[in-house]
Design an enzyme around this catalytic site. Structure first.
Site: not given
Length: 267
Positions: A129, A142
């Site tokens: 990501s 995350y």
């Protein structure tokens, strides 16, 4: 002979888009799901796999090898989102996120590497990501799990290069998928010190996903990587400003970059 592709988390979102694109390009695609029997509209077969369970991973890999005789490409796509003030996220949820986003992909790679070494060829694409390149407020866990996978990939690709195996990262920005509905949200606690800033940031994050890019863009990017003879270490896919934020982090002083992020999230 068509290449055999394994995609974890292939029943929805980015994984499904990649699988459908590769299927229509003539690849032999296997997707995975924890409950494949509940998925009725997949154009490629789904095998049972839970990335948090080593036996499940080994069983799925063995099944694919028994059926097709090889695994040419693995796309470590399965992952979950998580948001919240670090102070208020239950430790059990932090551990679950790392089990899915970090330890899961590691176990998948461990399971397929012996077969790829025997073949003297193979490609592993880890879906990370853009959030993994920076610590984002209320997405600390995350960012950390995806950033850790980026670094593992950098190291592992050097360890296996002599075996004819290539490993790379592809980092998506915000895409219009169901990740927001599936991620763990630490609840907004009335009277919490984080109630207002977290609430504002959470609303902004959900809007970014809803207005995100088409998952088909990721499918095209992954296809192009597969067609590349010597893939790069990192790929980024998403809106220009999201990709440019990585460049800014590299060139700006830390405090100026931090201030820029805080202004963006109105903190």
């Amino acid at each position: 002979m068509s290449k055999v592709v394994l995609i974890t988390g292939g029943s929805s979102g980015i994984g499904k888009s990649i699988g459908e694109f590769l299927h229509h390009k003539g690849f032999t695609v296997y997707g995975t799901s924890r409950n494949p029997e509940k998925v009725l509209n997949s154009v490629f077969p789904l095998v049972t796999l839970d990335v948090r369970n080593i036996e499940s991973i080994q069983g799925a890999v063995a099944k694919i090898i028994a059926t097709s005789g090889r695994i040419d490409v693995v796309i470590n796509n399965a992952g979950v989102g998580i948001t919240g003030p670090l102070e208020e996220i239950p430790t059990s949820e932090i551990k679950n996120n790392f089990e899915t986003n970090f330890f899961g992909p590691i176990e998948v790679m461990k399971a397929v590497l012996p077969q790829m070494r025997e073949q003297k060829s193979g490609l592993i694409i880890n879906v990370t990501s853009i959030a993994g390149y920076m610590g984002l407020p209320y997405r600390s866990v995350y960012s950390a799990s995806k950033g850790a996978l980026e670094l593992i990939t950098e190291a592992l690709r050097m360890e296996v290069k002599s075996f004819g195996i290539h490993i790379t990262n592809v980092a998506p920005g915000d895409f219009a998928t169901n990740i927001a509905s599936g991620r763990f949200h630490a609840p907004l606690i009335k009277g919490s010190a984080y109630e207002i800033p977290y609430g504002t940031t959470l609303k902004m994050m959900d809007e970014h996903v809803d207005s995100g890019s088409n998952p088909d863009d990721m499918a095209v990017a992954v296809y192009n990587i597969i067609q590349t003879e010597n893939p790069k270490v990192h790929y980024k896919v998403g809106a220009f400003l999201q990709k440019f934020s990585i460049v800014l982090k590299r060139v700006l002083p830390d405090k100026i970059y931090e201030k820029m992020l805080m202004n963006h999230y109105k903190l």
